[in-house]
Design an enzyme around this catalytic site. Structure first.
Site, PDB file in Angstrom:
ATOM      1  N   ASP A 702     -10.414  10.766  31.677  1.00 41.45           N
ATOM      2  CA  ASP A 702     -11.850   9.796  31.594  1.00 41.45           C
ATOM      3  C   ASP A 702     -11.508   8.289  31.283  1.00 41.45           C
ATOM      4  O   ASP A 702     -10.369   7.915  30.385  1.00 41.45           O
ATOM      5  CB  ASP A 702     -12.798  10.465  30.975  1.00 41.45           C
TER       6      ASP A 702
HETATM    7  C1  BGC Z   1     -17.247   8.292  32.796  1.00 37.39           C
HETATM    8  C2  BGC Z   1     -16.453   8.760  34.851  1.00 37.39           C
HETATM    9  C3  BGC Z   1     -16.921   7.558  35.043  1.00 37.39           C
HETATM   10  C4  BGC Z   1     -15.672   6.770  34.510  1.00 37.39           C
HETATM   11  C5  BGC Z   1     -15.301   5.369  35.589  1.00 37.39           C
HETATM   12  C6  BGC Z   1     -16.908   6.833  32.606  1.00 37.39           C
HETATM   13  O1  BGC Z   1     -17.728   6.241  31.277  1.00 37.39           O
HETATM   14  O2  BGC Z   1     -17.467   9.110  31.643  1.00 37.39           O
HETATM   15  O3  BGC Z   1     -17.155   9.530  35.711  1.00 37.39           O
HETATM   16  O4  BGC Z   1     -15.808   8.121  36.411  1.00 37.39           O
HETATM   17  O5  BGC Z   1     -16.239   5.629  33.014  1.00 37.39           O
HETATM   18  O6  BGC Z   1     -16.370   4.097  35.372  1.00 37.39           O
END
Ligand code: BGC
Length: 933
Positions: A702
């Site tokens: 993530d």
């Molecule tokens: C989230 C993810 C997301 C990523 C990119 C993170 O804060 O947990 O689900 O895909 O950001 O935006």
């Protein structure tokens, strides 16, 4: 041809159908629904003006062209007469009480202030209208959970008052819940509305889908994908949810209905699988057969009512308690019928593999430690409308224990705790959880991949592997240490190397890598539509909670096939979704993105969406692997959970998506699980995912996730720990080549804490995945007919109303920060009046406002005319002023130049924006003539 390929109208219709099929009708006294043609309707609740298309955060940032609210949809239908008197009162009040957006990630309030209703208004409205529709709205999202408080899980005082006044005045009162998650429902008994319906967050077509159910064009066929209990304290997760350090999964496998049906039936208000229809069905099992692979249940469904509708056939199994203890019911199969006309009969066949009935023995109590087993005894099948009402329809017997699959102990807890279990006579008891006995680090050392001898550049390209000219090993052998350590870094957000405004670029992130023919792939949020922070428009889909409630796999596949085309059209290889964490607690802030409390439903929905996207050569990145069940302190809070609960509940959806959906891309979660942050969890990413499930794709972190070494705390720079675990990509850094993130990737290779073989293994994973992408065609200059047709489609972006702010540029113009509207989705346009032709530089000084959480993502995009110049994403930690400059490549030669600054998320502050002359062209011209003399 192109219209046929990307048929926006068909896309809209499919999304609308998904909303209509996801809506769950809980109460419908006297058949108040569907509304009769010509009904007079008064709409109550401010959410009629603030329809929530989705929750907030990365999953909610789709820039849509339009959103049809419930009010819009009802107004577009001439079959109803809407009460203008009450609408006027709301609309005047809202002018004085505008929507509060909050600043940044997770800062928008989960509900908006409700208008206090007066008795007189309600009486007046009742005189004019026979039916009342009350809309109650809730949002939620990243970085902040729901709370068991008013305005979140509970209704506010003003909402209660509204229900009390309206429900007592109107004999016909319909409550619509525009929410992303189940909420407290005790008020149904208190105010006794005639009908209650969860309408969820429906994306841009949300209002239309709801309208179809209100009018009876579609009979509701959505079913609850979660149990609604009397009280939040009834959920066994509540006691441990929200801890800042450790979330102990004491309830073990007894999540949702598994708990309630086994131990606390009386606390359920609406059971899992429940949902009313406008018609009635007779569902009877005609056959139960057993083969080597599993059970086949044949059911006959007849529409016994007078209206066409769809039925969801649900099969639950009660396994013998045995030594392990089992839930009273486990969903082992489901199927939604086609629409059946009145009187129509259809046979439905459900194939249930034995594995769906099996339990995981993590203690060895059955004599088969670390194995999927079927304990001896009778397995009873209950078939019906919902978990509570399903009827005993057959059973099978195993005289002896069946060993289905021997695994290895993996991810077992290192912290002692007592977990819930069910005794042989069906009582709730607690037992010590089996602890880790195999050291994952020792396992890693035993399984180190062999190093491929470095050969230097032999001129092989990745395409040569694809054509069979050389092996993948021969190709990888050419990559230097530097290539290997840069390749694990994804770049973002909004990397200029891929589609503007997207979350990340990976693969060919340096010139050196692209010279080897390694393409740069693009990923974008997800899950409910494509997020492009530069303001580009995309289709906003219904959210996970709504889609989960459809129980319709074919529909997911069809809908996400359109999404696949849209991804392809935007040159995005993978959507960052579906989100498939389990609804462990109704208090999790991101439940709106996820499907259900049940892993089978979750996994099947995810697999269907993946199959849909795969039709167009793109895919989805299932997330967040695993146990991201809490938003508060999501980077830190450790999931302490038994191996059995992991296998049967929290990993199961991922397993189904991998095996049935041919998943090739996974995002690990932020949180640690049993001592290891997910990205650096070897057993998660290697032992279980790759060795057991046979996954051959890529694993990415993530965004800005942490990794840790054994016994240490998580660290964002510890990429080494992630590579060892076979989490292939760290997402995201600004510049992979210069190691802008100052990670330990290079150092680890030097000092041997990660072997060269391990880096090569990761490079292979990435390259193998990339060879399946459209980006791989692009780097070879191959453009398919489909891509040609898609790129020829120009969509009407709609007229932009320019609010011009004339700026006289004389050497330098300064536009003060107050000029900019920094609210989410807002643009400030201005016009620069140029007095001297030449080359110019833009300078934007910005910072994150106080109050943002550390990892809030705050994008701002700067456009010249309609072309994007740059998108900058700050994080919540960037609270000092940051100066960004953009040198305009093309000179400004006309008197007028137009710029636009667009904020993708609230929570940013602008000090000023400057336009500066860097090189006068007049001077150039003068110099030119001087040189001619
Ligand atoms: C989230 C993810 C997301 C990523 C990119 C993170 O804060 O947990 O689900 O895909 O950001 O935006």
């Amino acid at each position: 041809m192109s219209e046929l390929i990307y048929d926006l109208e068909a896309y809209k219709a499919k999304a609308r159908q998904a909303v209509a099929e996801g809506v769950v009708l809980l109460k419908n006294d006297d058949n108040v629904l569907p509304l009769k043609q010509g009904s007079t309707v008064a709409l109550f609740g401010r959410s009629q003006f603030n329809y929530y298309k989705s929750g907030t955060g990365s999953g909610g940032l789709v820039n849509t062209k339009y959103v049809v609210s419930i009010l819009d949809a009802m107004e577009s239908d001439e079959g109803y007469i809407l009460n203008q008197y009450i609408k006027g009162i709301y609309s005047d009040w809202i002018k004085e009480h505008p929507f509060e957006k909050g600043a940044g990630w997770g800062q928008e309030p989960w509900s908006q202030e409700e208008m206090p209703l007066s008795e007189e208004w309600v009486k007046q409205a009742r005189q004019q209208s026979e039916t009342a529709i009350i809309i109650i709205g809730r949002t939620a999202g990243e970085d902040q959970d729901n709370s068991a408080k008013e305005g979140s899980y509970l209704l506010t005082e003003a909402e209660e008052k509204m229900l009390q006044l309206v429900c007592s005045e109107f004999e016909r009162s319909i409550v619509l819940l525009n929410v992303g998650n189940i909420i407290d429902m005790k008020w149904v008994e208190r105010y006794n509305p005639t009908a209650v319906m969860y309408v969820w967050h429906g994306g841009q077509e949300g209002g239309n889908g709801v309208l179809d159910v209100l009018t009876g064009k579609v009979s509701p066929s959505g079913r609850l994908a979660d149990t609604i209990a009397q009280d939040i304290l009834d959920y066994p997760s509540t006691a441990n949810h929200g801890d800042e350090k450790r979330n102990v999964y004491v309830e073990d496998i007894y999540v949702g209905y598994r708990y309630f049906e086994t131990f606390k039936k009386e606390s359920v208000l609406y059971p899992f699988g429940y949902g009313l229809s406008y018609t009635t069905f007779d569902t009877s099992v005609t056959q139960v057969t057993q083969s080597n692979d599993g059970i086949t249940i044949t059911a006959s469904v007849t529409n016994t009512g007078s209206i066409a509708g769809k039925q969801v056939v649900q099969v639950y199994c009660q396994a013998p308690q045995g030594k392990l203890g089992k839930p009273a019911r486990v969903l082992v199969g489901f199927a939604k019928t086609e629409e059946l006309q009145s009187g129509e009969k259809r046979e439905v066949e459900l194939s249930i593999p034995y594995r769906a009935l099996a339990s995981y023995d993590d203690s060895g109590v059955t004599g088969n430690k670390s194995a999927w087993v079927l304990e001896a005894g009778s397995y009873a099948f209950y078939v019906g409308d919902n978990v509570r009402e399903a009827q005993l329809s057959g059973s099978i017997e195993f005289k002896e224990l069946q060993l289905l699959e021997q695994c290895q102990e993996a991810m077992a807890p290192i912290t002692e705790f007592e977990r819930m279990y069910c005794t042989e006579d069906g009582k709730l008891a607690y037992q010590p959880v089996p602890l880790q006995s195999v050291d994952p680090q020792a396992r890693r050392l035993e399984n180190l991949p062999e190093e491929i001898q470095y050969t230097g550049d032999k001129g092989y390209k990745l395409a040569d592997v694809n054509s069979g000219k050389v092996s993948m090993d021969e190709f990888i052998a050419q990559l230097s240490d530097e290539d290997l350590v840069t390749m694990v870094r994804g770049e973002g957000m909004c990397s200029p190397k891929v589609t503007p405004g997207t979350a990340g670029a990976f693969g060919g992130v340096t010139d050196k890598l692209t010279e080897f023919g390694i393409p740069t792939a693009c990923c974008a949020d997800g899950p409910s539509g494509i997020r492009m922070d530069n303001g580009n428009k995309a289709f906003s889909l219904p959210n996970g909670a709504c889609l989960g409630s459809t129980f319709n796999e074919a529909l997911q596949e069809e809908l996400y096939a359109y999404q696949g085309l849209e991804l392809r059209k935007n040159a995005i290889e993978t959507l960052l979704g579906p989100g498939i964490n389990i609804h462990r607690s109704p208090l999790n802030g991101r439940n709106f993105e996820y499907f259900s409390e049940d892993p089978l439903l979750t996994g099947r929905m995810a697999a269907a969406q993946l199959r849909g996207m795969h039709q167009y050569g793109v895919t989805g990145t299932i997330k967040h692997f695993a146990c991201n069940s809490q938003e508060m302190k999501r980077h830190e809070v450790e999931a302490v959970v038994s191996e059995r609960a992991l296998r049967e509940i929290y990993l199961r959806g991922f397993e189904i998506a991998v095996k049935e959906g041919e998943c090739v891309s996974i995002m690990t979660a932020y949180n640690p699980i049993n001592g290891y942050w997910s990205a650096s969890n070897y057993d998660l990413n290697t032992t279980i995912l790759r060795q057991e499930w046979g996954f051959t794709g890529i694993v990415m972190t993530d965004w800005w996730a942490k990794g840790n070494d054994e016994g240490k705390l998580g660290d964002r720079k510890n990429i080494a720990a992630m590579i060892r675990a076979q989490n292939d990509l760290y997402m995201v850094v600004n510049d992979a080549a210069t190691n802008s993130h100052e990670d330990n990737s290079q150092q680890a290779l030097k000092d041997g804490t990660v072997t060269r073989g391990e880096y090569q293994r990761t490079a292979k994973n990435i390259c193998n995945y990339l060879m399946t992408t459209v980006a791989f065609n692009r780097i070879q200059g191959i453009e398919s007919e489909l891509d040609k047709a898609l790129s020829a489609i120009r969509e009407d972006e709609g007229d932009v109303v320019l609010e011009m702010l004339p700026i006289n540029v004389d050497q330098e113009a300064v536009i003060p920060g107050e000029t900019f509207n920094t609210d989410r989705g807002e643009s400030t346009h201005f016009q620069a009046l140029i007095t001297e032709r030449g080359f110019y530089q833009l300078e934007l000084t910005i910072r994150a406002a106080a109050g943002n959480s550390e990892l809030a993502q705050l994008p701002v995009s700067i456009f010249r005319d309609s072309s994007l110049l740059k998108t900058i994403t700050l994080t919540g930690a960037d609270q000092e002023w940051n100066v960004f400059t953009i040198d305009l490549e093309q000179p400004l030669v006309m008197n007028n130049a137009y710029f636009r600054v667009m904020f993708g998320q609230s929570g940013m502050e602008v000090k000023d924006f400057k336009i500066r002359l860097t090189k006068s062209m007049e001077e150039e011209i003068r110099k030119f003539f001087a040189s001619q003399v």
